[in-house]
Design a protein around this motif. Structure first.
Motif, PDB file in Angstrom:
ATOM      1  N   LEU A  60      35.587  44.930   9.261  1.00  0.00           N
ATOM      2  CA  LEU A  60      35.741  43.724  10.079  1.00  0.00           C
ATOM      3  C   LEU A  60      35.657  42.464   9.203  1.00  0.00           C
ATOM      4  N   ASP A  70      39.197  41.133   9.335  1.00  0.00           N
ATOM      5  CA  ASP A  70      39.262  40.182  10.447  1.00  0.00           C
ATOM      6  C   ASP A  70      38.721  38.811  10.043  1.00  0.00           C
ATOM      7  N   PRO A 110      36.012  31.395  16.027  1.00  0.00           N
ATOM      8  CA  PRO A 110      35.652  31.883  17.371  1.00  0.00           C
ATOM      9  C   PRO A 110      34.251  32.493  17.379  1.00  0.00           C
ATOM     10  N   PRO A 111      33.662  32.654  18.564  1.00  0.00           N
ATOM     11  CA  PRO A 111      32.366  33.342  18.665  1.00  0.00           C
ATOM     12  C   PRO A 111      32.551  34.852  18.552  1.00  0.00           C
ATOM     13  N   TRP A 112      31.750  35.498  17.711  1.00  0.00           N
ATOM     14  CA  TRP A 112      31.877  36.949  17.532  1.00  0.00           C
ATOM     15  C   TRP A 112      30.840  37.710  18.346  1.00  0.00           C
ATOM     16  N   PRO A 153      30.728  38.718  21.361  1.00  0.00           N
ATOM     17  CA  PRO A 153      31.111  39.891  22.166  1.00  0.00           C
ATOM     18  C   PRO A 153      31.189  41.186  21.361  1.00  0.00           C
ATOM     19  N   PHE A 154      31.258  41.078  20.033  1.00  0.00           N
ATOM     20  CA  PHE A 154      31.485  42.273  19.217  1.00  0.00           C
ATOM     21  C   PHE A 154      30.336  42.583  18.266  1.00  0.00           C
TER      22      PHE A 154
END
Lengths: 401, 109
Positions: B35, B39, B83-85, B87-88
């Motif tokens: 990631l 990402d 972005p906010p991570w 959620p993951f």
């Protein structure tokens, strides 16, 4: 015809022997005689290499190594379709011979770059850079520097450059991410002294741009606000116009886990298809009045929105966490007609020149999957190391690619 | 004797580690590495030397408070594309990633 052929025949033996000897002698240096119209490259982002592929045989011809950091790498082609110019993230610009699979020239021209373009006459290659911000122009033949265009906005600060394309009239057009400007560099009459037209105040954070296939309209997507900046390259003196400005007003913006791309200009008839930013939608735009005429709800944040060359289908891939999926939109009904799951890390799609097949890179599966665009069945799977961008030589003859 | 020594060592290690994030299980760690590389790398560069987003090398992050970096990973940064991570990633995982970035653990050897 047959007569003249047989008339040549008695004399053919000796020349054939000479040819054979020459062919054997030249074997090491001379590639097999063939065209490049059905060739292309697949970037292997993590290993700094690329594959030269044959889209007719669906096989790999060469692996070319030593190309540096190829994350976010892109490529353009020489006008004869023989050489690829590969733009690496580390500022490396490499010229690769598709027939021999060799790097024939390479130059690390900046600290951090994002993309490039080849000029109308094919003799100039331009690279857009983040660090230092600006555009550098090189000879396509030798990669020797020709011009340096630092990109300083109205406030005098250096800006990262995105959305670099070539345009008719020997021009390069690009956007300044930090400064919110669009610049047009005219390479005539002297490419060493480009004439710059600056369009200021186009909107906040243009993140990528595209040019229509006819070379007239330049569209820069804005990340810092809703909308797209549009420049008519027939009339740059009119400046930039804001389109789709009301898009998403009042709606909540979703986080974007990967920046969408605009290079894949998707046009079907008078409609263009664009990735929305912060919304799980593809925007449909009327290219005559430049107004939104529809939206298609899709699986996630679109990254690439690409039209099959005949315009009947639009294929969409997505940002994390939906990057295992590809959706196909029917451009007539504006409906998603197929959802495919090629595997984790779908990064790019490239159609064969007439669109009967599409090549899809699947990073985490270390392979490229070729789909039949009529049946949606996989036609081939080719092993590739962390594949990302796929670029076919048909781009050589297209404005802006 | 050896047993007592190892218990002591473990306690000592835990004390020294203090605020440090526990390493995730190997499978998750591999996923997080990927990631970060791919990402995060799509904006910050595969080698984390920066791109549209700033460089995330140990030099670039030196002097930046860990808590601020963990919050940036989890919540994102308003006004920028970050972005906010959340959620993951759990907070523990975000902390482990930040520590890996600060120590250069995610850079290629």
């Amino acid at each position: 015809m047959a007569g003249s052929w047989s008339a040549e025949r008695p004399r053919a033996a000796a020349p054939a022997a000479i040819l054979l000897a020459a062919a054997l002698a030249g074997c090491a240096a001379q590639p097999a005689l063939r065209g490049t119209g059905d060739l292309g490259i697949v970037v292997e982002r993590a290993s700094g290499s690329l594959l030269v592929v044959d889209t007719t045989a669906r096989r790999v011809l060469h692996r070319v190594t030593g190309l540096g950091d190829l994350s976010h790498a892109s490529a353009v082609f020489s006008r004869d379709g023989r050489h690829a110019f590969v733009f690496g993230r580390d500022g490396g610009l490499s010229k690769v011979d598709l027939l021999t699979g060799r790097v024939v020239a390479r130059r690390v021209q900046a600290g951090n770059s994002i993309g490039g373009a080849i000029g109308q006459r094919g003799e100039l290659v331009a690279v857009s850079n983040y660090e230092p911000g600006g555009v550098r122009v090189f000879s396509a033949a030798t990669l020797e520097p020709v011009a340096d265009i630092p990109a300083r906005g109205a406030d005098g600060r250096a800006s990262r450059v995105v959305g670099l394309v070539d345009a008719p009239g020997r021009r390069f057009v690009f956007s300044l991410f930090d400064a919110g400007e669009i610049w047009i560099a005219e390479m005539d009459p002297d490419p060493r002294r480009p004439r710059i037209t600056r369009i200021r105040g186009v909107g906040r954070q243009p993140y990528d741009a595209l040019i229509t296939p006819d070379g007239r309209w330049y569209l820069a997507g804005l990340f810092g606000e809703d909308g797209v900046a549009l420049v008519d390259l027939w009339h740059p003196e009119r400046g930039a116009r804001r389109i789709l400005a009301g898009y998403g007003r009042g709606g909540r913006r979703l986080p974007v886990y990967k920046m969408p791309h605009l290079e894949g200009w998707a046009v079907a008839g008078n409609r263009a298809f664009l990735p929305a930013v912060g919304r799980h939608e593809v925007l449909v735009v009327d290219t005559v009045r430049w107004r939104e005429v529809g939206r298609v709800a899709v699986r996630g944040q679109p990254v690439f929105v690409e039209a099959r060359p005949d315009g009947r289908q639009v294929w969409v891939n997505f940002a994390f966490p939906d990057n295992d999926t590809v959706q196909v939109i029917d451009t007539e009904t504006l409906r998603v007609v197929r959802t495919l799951r090629p595997g984790r890390g779908v990064l790019h799609m490239e159609f064969t020149p007439r669109g009967e097949a599409v090549w899809v890179s699947v990073r985490d599966e270390d392979r490229v999957v070729v789909y039949d665009t009529g049946t949606f069945e996989p036609l081939a799977r080719l092993p590739a190391r962390s594949p990302s961008g796929i670029f076919f030589t048909a781009r050589a003859g297209r404005i802006g690619l | 004797m050896p047993r007592r020594f190892s218990v002591c060592a473990a306690a000592l290690l835990a004390a020294v580690a203090g605020m440090a994030a526990a390493a995730p299980p190997p499978e998750r760690a591999a996923e997080l590495r990927r990631l970060v590389r791919h990402d995060c790398g799509s904006c910050h560069g595969l080698r984390l030397r920066g791109g549209l987003g700033p460089a995330l090398t140990p030099q670039a992050l030196a002097g930046k408070p860990v808590e601020l970096l963990v919050a940036t990973v989890l919540e994102g940064r308003a006004g920028t594309p970050m972005p906010p991570w959340k959620p993951f990633l759990s907070e523990e995982e975000a902390r482990w990633i930040v520590e890996g970035l600060r120590s250069g653990g995610f850079l290629e050897r």
